[in-house]
Design an enzyme around this catalytic site. Sequence first.
Site, PDB file in Angstrom:
ATOM      1  N   GLU A  39      -4.576  -4.817  11.034  1.00 52.74           N
ATOM      2  CA  GLU A  39      -3.545  -3.787  11.143  1.00 52.74           C
ATOM      3  C   GLU A  39      -3.722  -3.045  12.448  1.00 52.74           C
ATOM      4  O   GLU A  39      -4.561  -2.141  12.533  1.00 52.74           O
ATOM      5  CB  GLU A  39      -3.615  -2.830   9.950  1.00 52.74           C
ATOM      6  CG  GLU A  39      -5.043  -2.451   9.529  1.00 52.74           C
ATOM      7  CD  GLU A  39      -5.093  -1.199   8.680  1.00 52.74           C
ATOM      8  OE1 GLU A  39      -4.129  -0.923   7.975  1.00 52.74           O
ATOM      9  OE2 GLU A  39      -6.108  -0.503   8.750  1.00 52.74           O
ATOM     10  N   HIS A  81      -9.523   0.893   5.554  1.00 51.96           N
ATOM     11  CA  HIS A  81      -8.198   1.159   6.118  1.00 51.96           C
ATOM     12  C   HIS A  81      -8.326   2.145   7.266  1.00 51.96           C
ATOM     13  O   HIS A  81      -9.150   3.064   7.230  1.00 51.96           O
ATOM     14  CB  HIS A  81      -7.265   1.710   5.037  1.00 51.96           C
ATOM     15  CG  HIS A  81      -5.832   1.760   5.463  1.00 51.96           C
ATOM     16  ND1 HIS A  81      -5.344   2.773   6.259  1.00 51.96           N
ATOM     17  CD2 HIS A  81      -4.783   0.918   5.227  1.00 51.96           C
ATOM     18  CE1 HIS A  81      -4.053   2.561   6.486  1.00 51.96           C
ATOM     19  NE2 HIS A  81      -3.691   1.443   5.865  1.00 51.96           N
ATOM     20  N   ASN A 103       0.850  -1.194   0.000  1.00 52.10           N
ATOM     21  CA  ASN A 103       0.000   0.000   0.000  1.00 52.10           C
ATOM     22  C   ASN A 103       0.887   1.245   0.000  1.00 52.10           C
ATOM     23  O   ASN A 103       1.478   1.594   1.010  1.00 52.10           O
ATOM     24  CB  ASN A 103      -0.913  -0.005   1.234  1.00 52.10           C
ATOM     25  CG  ASN A 103      -1.773   1.241   1.323  1.00 52.10           C
ATOM     26  OD1 ASN A 103      -1.982   1.933   0.326  1.00 52.10           O
ATOM     27  ND2 ASN A 103      -2.276   1.533   2.518  1.00 52.10           N
ATOM     28  N   TRP A 104       0.950   1.906  -1.161  1.00 50.61           N
ATOM     29  CA  TRP A 104       1.813   3.080  -1.281  1.00 50.61           C
ATOM     30  C   TRP A 104       1.221   4.328  -0.633  1.00 50.61           C
ATOM     31  O   TRP A 104       1.910   5.328  -0.491  1.00 50.61           O
ATOM     32  CB  TRP A 104       2.087   3.365  -2.763  1.00 50.61           C
ATOM     33  CG  TRP A 104       3.074   2.417  -3.372  1.00 50.61           C
ATOM     34  CD1 TRP A 104       3.632   1.301  -2.792  1.00 50.61           C
ATOM     35  CD2 TRP A 104       3.639   2.497  -4.691  1.00 50.61           C
ATOM     36  NE1 TRP A 104       4.491   0.692  -3.666  1.00 50.61           N
ATOM     37  CE2 TRP A 104       4.516   1.399  -4.847  1.00 50.61           C
ATOM     38  CE3 TRP A 104       3.479   3.374  -5.753  1.00 50.61           C
ATOM     39  CZ2 TRP A 104       5.236   1.163  -6.017  1.00 50.61           C
ATOM     40  CZ3 TRP A 104       4.181   3.143  -6.928  1.00 50.61           C
ATOM     41  CH2 TRP A 104       5.058   2.058  -7.056  1.00 50.61           C
ATOM     42  N   LYS A 105      -0.045   4.295  -0.282  1.00 47.10           N
ATOM     43  CA  LYS A 105      -0.722   5.474   0.295  1.00 47.10           C
ATOM     44  C   LYS A 105      -0.538   6.667  -0.661  1.00 47.10           C
ATOM     45  O   LYS A 105      -0.602   6.492  -1.873  1.00 47.10           O
ATOM     46  CB  LYS A 105      -0.214   5.736   1.707  1.00 47.10           C
ATOM     47  CG  LYS A 105      -0.327   4.497   2.600  1.00 47.10           C
ATOM     48  CD  LYS A 105      -0.002   4.763   4.030  1.00 47.10           C
ATOM     49  CE  LYS A 105      -0.141   3.471   4.838  1.00 47.10           C
ATOM     50  NZ  LYS A 105       0.079   3.680   6.275  1.00 47.10           N
ATOM     51  N   GLU A 149      -6.727   4.654   8.185  1.00 49.89           N
ATOM     52  CA  GLU A 149      -6.616   6.067   7.837  1.00 49.89           C
ATOM     53  C   GLU A 149      -7.907   6.583   7.215  1.00 49.89           C
ATOM     54  O   GLU A 149      -8.279   7.739   7.414  1.00 49.89           O
ATOM     55  CB  GLU A 149      -5.422   6.269   6.903  1.00 49.89           C
ATOM     56  CG  GLU A 149      -4.097   6.063   7.622  1.00 49.89           C
ATOM     57  CD  GLU A 149      -2.942   5.753   6.693  1.00 49.89           C
ATOM     58  OE1 GLU A 149      -3.128   5.771   5.459  1.00 49.89           O
ATOM     59  OE2 GLU A 149      -1.848   5.462   7.214  1.00 49.89           O
ATOM     60  N   SER A 151       3.685  -2.050   9.934  1.00 49.07           N
ATOM     61  CA  SER A 151       5.151  -1.960   9.944  1.00 49.07           C
ATOM     62  C   SER A 151       5.828  -3.299   9.675  1.00 49.07           C
ATOM     63  O   SER A 151       6.871  -3.605  10.230  1.00 49.07           O
ATOM     64  CB  SER A 151       5.648  -1.362  11.269  1.00 49.07           C
ATOM     65  OG  SER A 151       5.197  -0.038  11.415  1.00 49.07           O
ATOM     66  N   GLY A 201       3.045   2.897  10.576  1.00 49.07           N
ATOM     67  CA  GLY A 201       3.885   4.060  10.345  1.00 49.07           C
ATOM     68  C   GLY A 201       4.617   4.557  11.568  1.00 49.07           C
ATOM     69  O   GLY A 201       5.216   5.625  11.538  1.00 49.07           O
ATOM     70  N   GLY A 232       3.267  -1.275   4.254  1.00 45.88           N
ATOM     71  CA  GLY A 232       3.217   0.166   4.040  1.00 45.88           C
ATOM     72  C   GLY A 232       4.540   0.716   3.552  1.00 45.88           C
ATOM     73  O   GLY A 232       4.894   0.613   2.377  1.00 45.88           O
TER      74      GLY A 232
END
Length: 249
Positions: free
Chosen positions: A166, A94, A9-11, A96, A211, A172, A232
Amino acid sequence: MRTPLIAGNWKMNGSTELVEAFGQAFSSAVLPNSLEAAIFPPYPYLGAARAAFAESPLALGAQTLNPHPAGAHTGEVSGPMLREFGVQYALVGHSERRQLYRESDEQVHERLLAALEVDIVPVLCVGESLAERDAGHTLQVVLHQVGYVMSRLEPAQRERVIIAYEPVWAIGTGRTATPEQAQEVMAGIRAYLAEFDRGLADGLRLLYGGSMNAGNAAELLAQPDIDGGLVGGASLKVDDFLAICQSAG
């Protein structure tokens, strides 16, 4: 046997240069035969990624989708649009999206249904905050998030879902749940799924996100109920992501 999946997942990160680097590296990379690997880039790079990954084992994923197939939803992207770009997976729920954009359980459910409607595999993300873990509510929170969606699906729909656990406190931050902590939650999710159907529990893939990196992936992936990873930061580094994929063999 459940087929491992390593999803990157590159965000809101990446570039055309990075897309090309991944395509070149994975076109010649040797991966375990039983492995599936996917990259979830930002929307603007889907076209470039589709072309760059064409000769590689990398599949394409989307980071979210709008529950409507079309309409007056400025700035949004629908499932049918994603299918035109060959997207095979989509994240839903997700942390976020839940925290920063206030997506509710119902909205997560709607997005998951929208993915299934166009034959995109939804990756349902669930997890607890540090406060919830410290209060001893991890399984209560996680199983509520799982149950809200899974209880509203038909049996055939449930079988098409992937679940990514997660822990929010490990995303992160550089902190990672120990393999034992991750396995405990994964086992709890699988036991809960068995209440719907034993075959579902045995066959549904569970990913760990939070992570995961080249240094800890092998130990995490060795746990009996962890079937892959939602990666991530390490998914933005070609060598690191490749090492994680190779450790899944």
